[in-house]
Design an enzyme around this catalytic site. Structure first.
Site, PDB file in Angstrom:
ATOM      1  N   HIS A 140      12.714   7.987  -5.296  1.00 16.81           N
ATOM      2  CA  HIS A 140      13.184   6.795  -4.555  1.00 16.81           C
ATOM      3  C   HIS A 140      14.685   6.658  -4.817  1.00 16.81           C
ATOM      4  O   HIS A 140      15.106   6.085  -5.825  1.00 16.81           O
ATOM      5  CB  HIS A 140      12.420   5.553  -5.008  1.00 16.81           C
ATOM      6  CG  HIS A 140      10.976   5.588  -4.638  1.00 16.81           C
ATOM      7  ND1 HIS A 140      10.548   5.548  -3.328  1.00 16.81           N
ATOM      8  CD2 HIS A 140       9.861   5.700  -5.393  1.00 16.81           C
ATOM      9  CE1 HIS A 140       9.227   5.605  -3.295  1.00 16.81           C
ATOM     10  NE2 HIS A 140       8.788   5.715  -4.535  1.00 16.81           N
TER      11      HIS A 140
ATOM     12  N   GLU B  19       7.378  11.039  -3.398  1.00 12.91           N
ATOM     13  CA  GLU B  19       7.615   9.748  -2.728  1.00 12.91           C
ATOM     14  C   GLU B  19       9.055   9.617  -2.245  1.00 12.91           C
ATOM     15  O   GLU B  19       9.665   8.549  -2.341  1.00 12.91           O
ATOM     16  CB  GLU B  19       7.286   8.580  -3.682  1.00 12.91           C
ATOM     17  CG  GLU B  19       5.889   8.634  -4.265  1.00 12.91           C
ATOM     18  CD  GLU B  19       5.537   7.422  -5.136  1.00 12.91           C
ATOM     19  OE1 GLU B  19       6.247   6.407  -5.075  1.00 12.91           O
ATOM     20  OE2 GLU B  19       4.534   7.512  -5.861  1.00 12.91           O
TER      21      GLU B  19
ATOM     22  N   ASP C 213      12.379   8.820  -0.561  1.00 15.37           N
ATOM     23  CA  ASP C 213      13.090   8.068   0.476  1.00 15.37           C
ATOM     24  C   ASP C 213      14.501   7.805  -0.044  1.00 15.37           C
ATOM     25  O   ASP C 213      14.755   7.884  -1.238  1.00 15.37           O
ATOM     26  CB  ASP C 213      12.364   6.790   0.930  1.00 15.37           C
ATOM     27  CG  ASP C 213      11.928   5.855  -0.182  1.00 15.37           C
ATOM     28  OD1 ASP C 213      12.503   5.912  -1.289  1.00 15.37           O
ATOM     29  OD2 ASP C 213      11.018   5.046   0.063  1.00 15.37           O
TER      30      ASP C 213
HETATM   31  O1  G3I Z   1      -0.611  -8.792  -5.161  1.00 16.51           O
HETATM   32  C1  G3I Z   1       0.348  -9.676  -4.572  1.00 16.51           C
HETATM   33  C2  G3I Z   1      -0.337 -10.927  -4.099  1.00 16.51           C
HETATM   34  O2  G3I Z   1      -0.865 -11.617  -5.210  1.00 16.51           O
HETATM   35  C3  G3I Z   1       0.663 -11.785  -3.366  1.00 16.51           C
HETATM   36  O3  G3I Z   1       0.016 -12.889  -2.810  1.00 16.51           O
HETATM   37  C4  G3I Z   1       1.337 -11.001  -2.254  1.00 16.51           C
HETATM   38  C5  G3I Z   1       2.418 -11.844  -1.600  1.00 16.51           C
HETATM   39  O4  G3I Z   1       3.400 -11.067  -0.997  1.00 16.51           O
HETATM   40  O5  G3I Z   1       1.928  -9.822  -2.789  1.00 16.51           O
HETATM   41  C6  G3I Z   1       0.989  -8.965  -3.417  1.00 16.51           C
HETATM   42  O6  G3I Z   1       1.655  -7.827  -3.904  1.00 16.51           O
HETATM   43  C7  G3I Z   1       2.012  -6.827  -2.948  1.00 16.51           C
HETATM   44  C8  G3I Z   1       1.364  -5.529  -3.363  1.00 16.51           C
HETATM   45  O7  G3I Z   1       1.860  -4.434  -2.642  1.00 16.51           O
HETATM   46  C9  G3I Z   1      -0.154  -5.697  -3.171  1.00 16.51           C
HETATM   47  O8  G3I Z   1      -0.821  -4.532  -3.063  1.00 16.51           O
HETATM   48  C10 G3I Z   1       3.522  -6.701  -2.906  1.00 16.51           C
HETATM   49  O9  G3I Z   1       4.090  -7.883  -2.350  1.00 16.51           O
HETATM   50  C11 G3I Z   1       3.898  -5.500  -2.101  1.00 16.51           C
HETATM   51  O10 G3I Z   1       5.289  -5.383  -2.044  1.00 16.51           O
HETATM   52  C12 G3I Z   1       3.262  -4.263  -2.711  1.00 16.51           C
HETATM   53  O11 G3I Z   1       3.744  -3.118  -2.056  1.00 16.51           O
HETATM   54  C13 G3I Z   1       3.398  -1.775  -2.488  1.00 16.51           C
HETATM   55  C14 G3I Z   1       4.040  -1.374  -3.839  1.00 16.51           C
HETATM   56  O12 G3I Z   1       3.826   0.013  -4.073  1.00 16.51           O
HETATM   57  C15 G3I Z   1       3.501  -2.098  -5.051  1.00 16.51           C
HETATM   58  O13 G3I Z   1       4.149  -1.623  -6.206  1.00 16.51           O
HETATM   59  C16 G3I Z   1       3.954  -0.888  -1.386  1.00 16.51           C
HETATM   60  O14 G3I Z   1       3.207  -1.116  -0.189  1.00 16.51           O
HETATM   61  C17 G3I Z   1       3.874   0.595  -1.761  1.00 16.51           C
HETATM   62  O15 G3I Z   1       4.631   1.343  -0.826  1.00 16.51           O
HETATM   63  C18 G3I Z   1       4.490   0.815  -3.142  1.00 16.51           C
HETATM   64  O16 G3I Z   1       4.382   2.176  -3.500  1.00 16.51           O
HETATM   65  C19 G3I Z   1       4.885   2.552  -4.811  1.00 16.51           C
HETATM   66  C20 G3I Z   1       4.026   3.704  -5.329  1.00 16.51           C
HETATM   67  O17 G3I Z   1       2.665   3.376  -5.294  1.00 16.51           O
HETATM   68  C21 G3I Z   1       4.449   4.105  -6.747  1.00 16.51           C
HETATM   69  N1  G3I Z   1       5.873   4.421  -6.791  1.00 16.51           N
HETATM   70  C22 G3I Z   1       6.757   3.375  -6.240  1.00 16.51           C
HETATM   71  C23 G3I Z   1       6.337   3.021  -4.813  1.00 16.51           C
HETATM   72  C24 G3I Z   1       7.307   2.040  -4.179  1.00 16.51           C
HETATM   73  O18 G3I Z   1       7.282   0.815  -4.862  1.00 16.51           O
END
Ligand code: G3I
Length: 374
Positions: free
Chosen positions: A254, A283, A285
């Site tokens: 990233h 991953e 980007d």
């Molecule tokens: O769980 C909370 C929930 O309680 C809350 O109400 C809600 C409000 O916005 O947010 C929820 O969390 C979200 C989470 O996904 C839930 O699954 C986050 O906002 C959201 O931003 C998060 O996004 C994912 C992220 O991992 C989480 O760390 C992304 O879609 C996903 O692309 C991203 O992927 C990760 C890889 O798995 C590991 N490496 C880094 C990469 C980028 O962060």
């Protein structure tokens, strides 16, 4: 032996210039006459896969569009056409696939694995042991160490067992070290409650459930030789000496153009390769500064293209770096602007699926590797 020769490296300055003046394309890439690949997967050398995360869950749940993978036909078409490997972005994480103690939701993950089989694609499983995106029942549960051990073992046996033979690489342990190279002993429930020995057990249980899958440590911020990648280097040596079935080390990638390109990426991958490991890019980007919703300039896109190209070239140059995955390919579904306000345009296609110079640089670099191998 690497299954193909190292591709001829384009001058990055020349690439940036050519991108600014005349967008690169297979037609002007200067490779052999005749058939020209139209897609990334067509350009890919034998023995190498180019992948994408499959958008769904996570940040998408807060967006004003339906879950991308099941609903966006054009997106699905491009996942099949452009890529030879897929990674569930969120759909195999604990909170999605194991939402209640006795409930598994395999639907979205099954759909991805089935799609991959239909389109002759590899699958990277993501992920089995992480400090993030765990369900509340697990994080807030009042379990004894013995109970937690059983919960992790059962989860791994159930999830990995279900897809045995259909998943090529598993991110068994994700992001277990912090930036200083210390184990995340407070954030990671497994390490906190069960001690570092649980890491070896997770690899052993995964291997028992699917002896053919390659088992990886995966992290961000480990592109360079630094405290965090050094910590992995030491841990993996210890685990291998103990006979633990660790097969690979992967760098997420990233990146931001705000920071310089990690110029020692290839050297870093090579030291893990020398341990007898697979390496992978999982991953990638490349985000850029776009304050107040600005559009990227041609110069920003040219710089971004060089980052993508150099990352790919580093992987292609390393003996057993055979899997190269983008964390999404269109800005329409990128996680970046959600996490980094005033940054964006991190993927290789616009929201309308138009190719950016970064896409062309990948196509050109893959094709050069393909031709060099013939
Ligand atoms: O769980 C909370 C929930 O309680 C809350 O109400 C809600 C409000 O916005 O947010 C929820 O969390 C979200 C989470 O996904 C839930 O699954 C986050 O906002 C959201 O931003 C998060 O996004 C994912 C992220 O991992 C989480 O760390 C992304 O879609 C996903 O692309 C991203 O992927 C990760 C890889 O798995 C590991 N490496 C880094 C990469 C980028 O962060």
């Amino acid at each position: 032996m690497k299954r193909y020769a190292r591709p001829g490296l384009l001058s990055l300055a020349a690439l940036a210039t050519s991108i600014c003046l005349a967008p690169a394309s297979p037609a002007n890439a200067g490779v052999a006459a005749g058939w020209q690949p139209d897609t990334l997967r067509e350009a890919t050398p034998d023995g190498f896969v180019v992948g994408t995360a499959v958008a769904g869950g996570g940040h998408h749940e807060d967006m004003p569009y339906p879950d991308p993978f099941p609903n966006d036909r054009k997106y699905r078409h491009l996942v099949a056409k452009e890529f030879s490997s897929v990674s569930p972005e969120n759909q195999m994480k604990w909170e999605f696939i194991h939402p209640e103690p006795d409930v598994y939701d395999f639907g979205p993950a099954d759909a991805i694995v089935k799609f991959a089989a239909q389109h002759d694609q590899q699958v990277r499983g993501h992920t089995l042991m992480w400090h993030s995106q765990n369900p509340e029942w697990l994080e807030q549960g009042d379990y004894t160490p013995e109970e937690l051990r059983t919960i992790l073992r059962d989860h791994i046996k159930t999830v990995v067992g279900r897809y045995a033979g259909q998943i090529d690489q598993w991110d068994v342990a994700n992001e277990i070290f912090d930036g200083s190279g210390n184990l995340r002993t407070s954030e990671n429930i497994w390490i906190r409650e069960l001690g570092p020995g649980i890491i070896a057990d997770a690899f052993r249980w995964t291997h028992e459930a699917d002896p053919d899958a390659l088992l990886f440590f995966n992290d961000y911020g480990v592109e360079s030789i630094n405290a965090k990648s050094d910590a992995y280097y030491r841990l993996i040596q210890e685990l291998k000496a103990d006979g633990v079935p660790v097969d690979g080390f992967s760098v997420q990638g990233h990146l931001s153009t705000r920071y310089g390109f990690p110029g020692d990426l290839q050297a870093n991958l090579e030291r893990f390769d020398a341990l007898g490991l697979e390496t992978a890019v999982t991953e990638l980007d490349v985000r850029m500064d776009l304050p107040n919703g600005a559009e990227p300039t041609p110069e920003q896109e040219a710089v971004q293209a060089t980052y993508y190209q150099r990352f790919l070239q580093a992987c292609l140059a390393v003996e057993n770096c055979d899997s190269f995955t983008l964390w999404g390919f269109t800005d329409k579904y990128s996680w970046v602007p959600v996490f980094f306000p005033d940054q964006g345009s991190a993927t290789v296609m616009t929201e309308e699926f138009e190719h950016k110079p970064a896409y062309d640089s990948l196509l050109e670099t893959l094709d050069a590797a393909r031709l060099a191998r013939r």
